[in-house]
Scaffold this active site. Sequence first.
Site, PDB file in Angstrom:
ATOM      1  N   CYS A  38      73.664  28.054   4.413  1.00 54.77           N
ATOM      2  CA  CYS A  38      72.451  28.287   5.206  1.00 54.77           C
ATOM      3  C   CYS A  38      71.308  28.328   4.203  1.00 54.77           C
ATOM      4  O   CYS A  38      71.111  29.333   3.518  1.00 54.77           O
ATOM      5  CB  CYS A  38      72.528  29.598   5.982  1.00 54.77           C
ATOM      6  SG  CYS A  38      70.971  30.019   6.801  1.00 54.77           S
ATOM      7  N   CYS A  63      68.383  31.046   5.304  1.00 57.96           N
ATOM      8  CA  CYS A  63      68.594  32.499   5.299  1.00 57.96           C
ATOM      9  C   CYS A  63      70.034  32.792   4.929  1.00 57.96           C
ATOM     10  O   CYS A  63      70.415  32.567   3.782  1.00 57.96           O
ATOM     11  CB  CYS A  63      68.134  33.159   6.603  1.00 57.96           C
ATOM     12  SG  CYS A  63      68.788  32.482   8.139  1.00 57.96           S
ATOM     13  N   SER A  64      70.839  33.249   5.886  1.00 50.62           N
ATOM     14  CA  SER A  64      72.189  33.675   5.526  1.00 50.62           C
ATOM     15  C   SER A  64      73.149  33.493   6.687  1.00 50.62           C
ATOM     16  O   SER A  64      74.114  34.235   6.815  1.00 50.62           O
ATOM     17  CB  SER A  64      72.162  35.144   5.102  1.00 50.62           C
ATOM     18  OG  SER A  64      71.553  35.925   6.121  1.00 50.62           O
ATOM     19  N   CYS A  65      72.879  32.524   7.566  1.00 52.03           N
ATOM     20  CA  CYS A  65      73.722  32.313   8.744  1.00 52.03           C
ATOM     21  C   CYS A  65      75.166  32.058   8.319  1.00 52.03           C
ATOM     22  O   CYS A  65      75.424  31.242   7.427  1.00 52.03           O
ATOM     23  CB  CYS A  65      73.186  31.143   9.558  1.00 52.03           C
ATOM     24  SG  CYS A  65      71.534  31.460  10.203  1.00 52.03           S
TER      25      CYS A  65
END
Lengths: 221, 221
Positions: free
Chosen positions: A121, A124-126
């Site tokens: 991702c 972000c941090s999906c």
Amino acid sequence: MAHDDHHGHPHGHAHGHAHDHAHGSELSPIEARVRALESILVEKGYVDPAALDALVEMYETKVGPHNGARVVARAWTDPDYRARLLADATPAIAELDIGGRGGEHMVVVANTPDTHNLVVCTLCSCYPWPVLGLPPVWYKAPPYRARAVSDPRGVLAEFGVSLPEATRIAVWDSTAETRYMVLPMRPAGTEGWDEAALAALVTRDAMIGTGLPRTPDAVAA
Amino acid sequence: MNGAQDLGGMHGFGPVRPEADEPVFHADWERRVFALALAMGFTGTWNLDGSRAARESLPPAEYLASSYYAIWLKALEAQVAQHGLATPEEMQSGVSSGPGKAVARILTADILEPRFRAGFPSDRPAQGPARFAIGDTVRARNLHPRGHTRLPRYVRGRVGRVEHVHGAFVLPDTNATGAGENPHWLYTVGFSATELWGPDGDPNQRVMVEAFEPYLDPEAA
């Protein structure tokens, strides 16, 4: 932006918190800041302290890559399940009573002798929480997010994974609410193994694509 | 927005540094920030896209110098203040100067597991027919909105192929500001690494991104 937060950087000051607690009840600046925020939000009635504890416990002890490993092991042993998983992953994963927040729209991509898949991702941090838990620090940090899309072979080398030049690499950037998990190839020498034994070979990184499953030799060693 | 969160393709961050036997959290304050952010999100005062927008609104130098949960903390404090749930002075002192505002719902420990197991899907009924089909050639629009978007910079202006049609989903760009869910068709679009990175791209690599219909234009094949 001074060093009010020495945890979680990719270079990992893993012992920072030991220092923080070295002076009894004295709090570091960020600990004091978080404590003050929590007090206010509880006092104003927006959050239930018991729910906060339950959230932490859920993601620290219940949800994790052992869930994804069960999915992979089932797919390795049941061709019909594998077909359902690759066609529409969310209901197939729900068959094993796994799902929910962060995995509402799952996609599973299968490694083959020709193609290796890698999940990132960049924005972000999906990350697919129900099957893999919360992401590791490196997954959320700039080096991986920057280079997984532009230099995946270099990134894989840093994980000790080297693929043949001819192997195609498919990188999946999780830019919407779809969440990706890699179905790795079943290791050779596991014929006749049951699901529990196979699941023990499936690592978190193998389901992100930055690793490969353990081999029977590695487990025996 | 063209913020520090949009990291795909950047150089200079150094190698990925995986941590052996990494814990889920590295300090107790990280546990509290994680739980507070999720519990406050559950109140319905803002949505996940609004939280992402708040995180990426940090000044770039601060974003890059902050650890992951420090970014969450700073964004959460900003959202709490912006929505009038507490003042910066209250959050700094930990002393409440008045009762809280009414919020739509509160996460309690007893509903946590069933509510999170059910998840929070973001697919919605389509408002019209899909403009693109699998196999179509598309060009990502060259967009640079000041607000939240999920179209990463590294694909803007680049030509790819529609690999999958997911259905209609909440559009982050409008949802982030509270301007509405505004559902749009979501596609997986595949790009060759040479299209994205020119002669530095690996000819055996592709990158797939999830792109909403307003991010795409048709392109002659």
